[in-house]
Design a protein around this motif. Structure first.
Motif, mmCIF file in Angstrom:
data_model
loop_
_atom_site.group_PDB
_atom_site.id
_atom_site.type_symbol
_atom_site.label_atom_id
_atom_site.label_comp_id
_atom_site.label_asym_id
_atom_site.label_seq_id
_atom_site.Cartn_x
_atom_site.Cartn_y
_atom_site.Cartn_z
ATOM 1 N N GLU A 99 0.854 -1.205 0.000
ATOM 2 C CA GLU A 99 0.000 0.000 0.000
ATOM 3 C C GLU A 99 0.882 1.245 0.000
ATOM 4 O OE1 GLU A 99 -3.188 -0.427 -0.183
ATOM 5 O OE2 GLU A 99 -3.424 -2.520 0.441
ATOM 6 N N LEU A 100 0.559 2.188 -0.889
ATOM 7 C CA LEU A 100 1.461 3.332 -1.044
ATOM 8 C C LEU A 100 0.909 4.633 -0.450
ATOM 9 C CD1 LEU A 100 2.505 2.501 -4.710
ATOM 10 C CD2 LEU A 100 3.845 2.106 -2.642
ATOM 11 N N ASP A 101 -0.315 4.618 0.081
ATOM 12 C CA ASP A 101 -0.898 5.872 0.578
ATOM 13 C C ASP A 101 -0.290 6.314 1.904
ATOM 14 O OD1 ASP A 101 -3.456 4.719 2.575
ATOM 15 O OD2 ASP A 101 -2.384 3.390 1.211
ATOM 16 N N ASP A 102 -0.645 7.528 2.290
ATOM 17 C CA ASP A 102 -0.067 8.121 3.503
ATOM 18 C C ASP A 102 -0.454 7.346 4.756
ATOM 19 O OD1 ASP A 102 1.094 9.964 2.010
ATOM 20 O OD2 ASP A 102 -0.282 11.616 2.482
ATOM 21 N N LEU A 103 -1.719 6.909 4.798
ATOM 22 C CA LEU A 103 -2.187 6.205 5.999
ATOM 23 C C LEU A 103 -1.359 4.929 6.231
ATOM 24 C CD1 LEU A 103 -4.217 5.855 8.329
ATOM 25 C CD2 LEU A 103 -5.687 4.606 6.762
ATOM 26 N N ALA A 104 -1.107 4.200 5.133
ATOM 27 C CA ALA A 104 -0.321 2.963 5.265
ATOM 28 C C ALA A 104 1.075 3.273 5.795
ATOM 29 C CB ALA A 104 -0.238 2.253 3.921
ATOM 30 N N GLY A 159 4.847 2.938 10.434
ATOM 31 C CA GLY A 159 5.713 3.565 11.438
ATOM 32 C C GLY A 159 5.218 3.294 12.851
ATOM 33 N N LYS A 160 3.899 3.472 13.044
ATOM 34 C CA LYS A 160 3.334 3.291 14.387
ATOM 35 C C LYS A 160 3.404 1.835 14.841
ATOM 36 C CE LYS A 160 0.235 7.143 15.101
ATOM 37 N NZ LYS A 160 -1.132 7.627 14.907
ATOM 38 N N LEU A 161 3.192 0.923 13.896
ATOM 39 C CA LEU A 161 3.258 -0.505 14.241
ATOM 40 C C LEU A 161 4.652 -0.860 14.762
ATOM 41 C CD1 LEU A 161 1.285 -2.108 11.259
ATOM 42 C CD2 LEU A 161 0.662 -2.314 13.655
#
Ligand SMILES: [Zn+2]
Ligand SMILES: [Zn+2]
Length: 368
Positions: free
Chosen positions: A289-294, A299-301
């Protein structure tokens, strides 16, 4: 579907047809006594499978006194599921090869296949290496060798006793056939419904699910996702409020002294492994997935999982230290442990919220 095991087919199909055909005639013959005999034998037959065949013999989740094993091996014949040796052999293969071609009752072959049809087709290629411990157990081998006469004797005895309180027709119908049918379907639900209908908390990559309703019908075996993730645990429902009568029975038997060595998986370890598993699974899904949310989720994971693992390891280390220290150091350690536990609880909540977003946004669970 081509039937290969005609004996299993004729027995199972036969009693279903008989139960249906005789239904109009039996209604007037049934009484409270029929219900009581049905219920008692249903409970005993069912729980001897879950506590005995499943958690004791298949998974060695606890150790039992020979007398306890004898009782389980004899009473489990009420449920007519063939010997503990064969049952455990197939069940260990189910765990080892779950959801693949070598899984004897793989849900991937369909709901009804996993529920009932597998028994009509399955050709067991008995491998002694799957059950070496059970082959050394004289009681288990005896039950396997004399299964049919044992099952006939036990069910015949129930029939005989039931005849003292009701007509032979009612005794056969509710005390034997209907009870066998009910236990069969409740056990089979674990292979069908418990791999279909429910939530996946502990092993998202598997078809096994946790389901409270199912736990009620299966003596606590409905927490099947946890069970597949941590099969050595004598509990399937690990919370005190989880409906798991099999766990309660084993616990009581341990107090009485008939069983011992109850194996449990430490909760911190469960959650720590869960975090590692979730992270690996989710990152592999998000990598495309290339979107910002992914990107943000990735990073958070990483960040949260590292923090969780570090704290969980620190807590386990401090728990180990606790056994060796003096009283004075002990109180200091206990404060630190309490603090770590609090932090881990908060982080666990944050982890669940984060993985929930990832699972929902990118349909992770549905891709398996
Ligand atoms: Zn199992
Ligand atoms: Zn399963």
């Amino acid at each position: 579907m081509r039937i290969k095991n005609w004996d299993a087919f004729l027995f199972i199909a036969g009693y279903h047809v008989l139960l249906l055909a005789l239904l109009p005639f039996v209604i007037g013959a049934l009484s409270w006594a029929s219900f009581v005999v049905f219920l008692i034998t249903f409970l005993i037959g069912g729980i001897s499978i879950t506590a005995g065949y499943h958690r004791l013999f298949s998974h060695k989740a606890y150790k039992a006194h020979p007398a306890y094993e004898w009782v389980v091996l004899i009473l489990s014949t009420l449920s007519v599921q063939w010997s503990a040796l064969m049952w455990s052999h197939d069940h260990r293969l189910h765990h080892k090869h779950v959801d693949t071609e070598q899984d004897p009752y793989s849900i991937k072959k369909g709901f009804w296949y996993a529920h009932i049809l597998w028994m009509f087709r399955y050709q067991r290629d008995f491998d002694s290496k799957v059950v070496p411990d059970l082959l050394k157990n004289k009681r288990v081998v005896f039950q396997d060798r004399y299964y049919l006469p044992l099952a006939l004797a036990v069910n015949g005895a129930v029939f005989g006793v039931a005849c003292l309180f009701m007509s032979p027709f009612a005794a056969l119908y509710s005390g034997v056939l209907l009870r066998i049918c009910a236990i069969h379907h409740c056990t089979w639900f674990i292979n069908s419904l418990a791999h279909t209908w429910g939530s996946k908390t502990y092993a998202k990559e598997l078809t096994a699910v946790d389901n409270h309703v199912l736990a009620f019908l299966t003596f606590g075996e409905g927490y099947h996702n946890y069970h597949h993730a941590f099969a050595g645990d004598y509990r399937n429902g690990i919370r005190w409020y989880h409906f798991d009568p099999t766990k309660w029975l084993v616990w009581v038997m341990a107090r009485v002294g008939l069983v011992e060595g109850l194996r449990t998986v430490n909760e911190i370890r469960v959650r720590k492994e869960l975090v590692i598993k979730d992270k690996t699974l989710l990152l592999s899904h998000l990598s495309g997935e290339l979107d910002d949310l992914a990107a943000e989720l990735r990073g958070k994971l990483e960040e949260l999982s590292t923090a969780y693992e570090t704290r969980a390891s620190a807590l386990m280390e401090k728990m180990r230290e606790l056994r060796k220290v003096s009283d004075e150091q002990r109180s200091v350690l206990l404060v630190e442990i309490r603090q770590l536990r609090r932090e881990l609880r908060a982080q666990w909540k944050a982890w669940l919220a984060l993985t929930d977003i990832a699972v929902r946004q990118y349909h992770v669970a549905h891709q398996h």
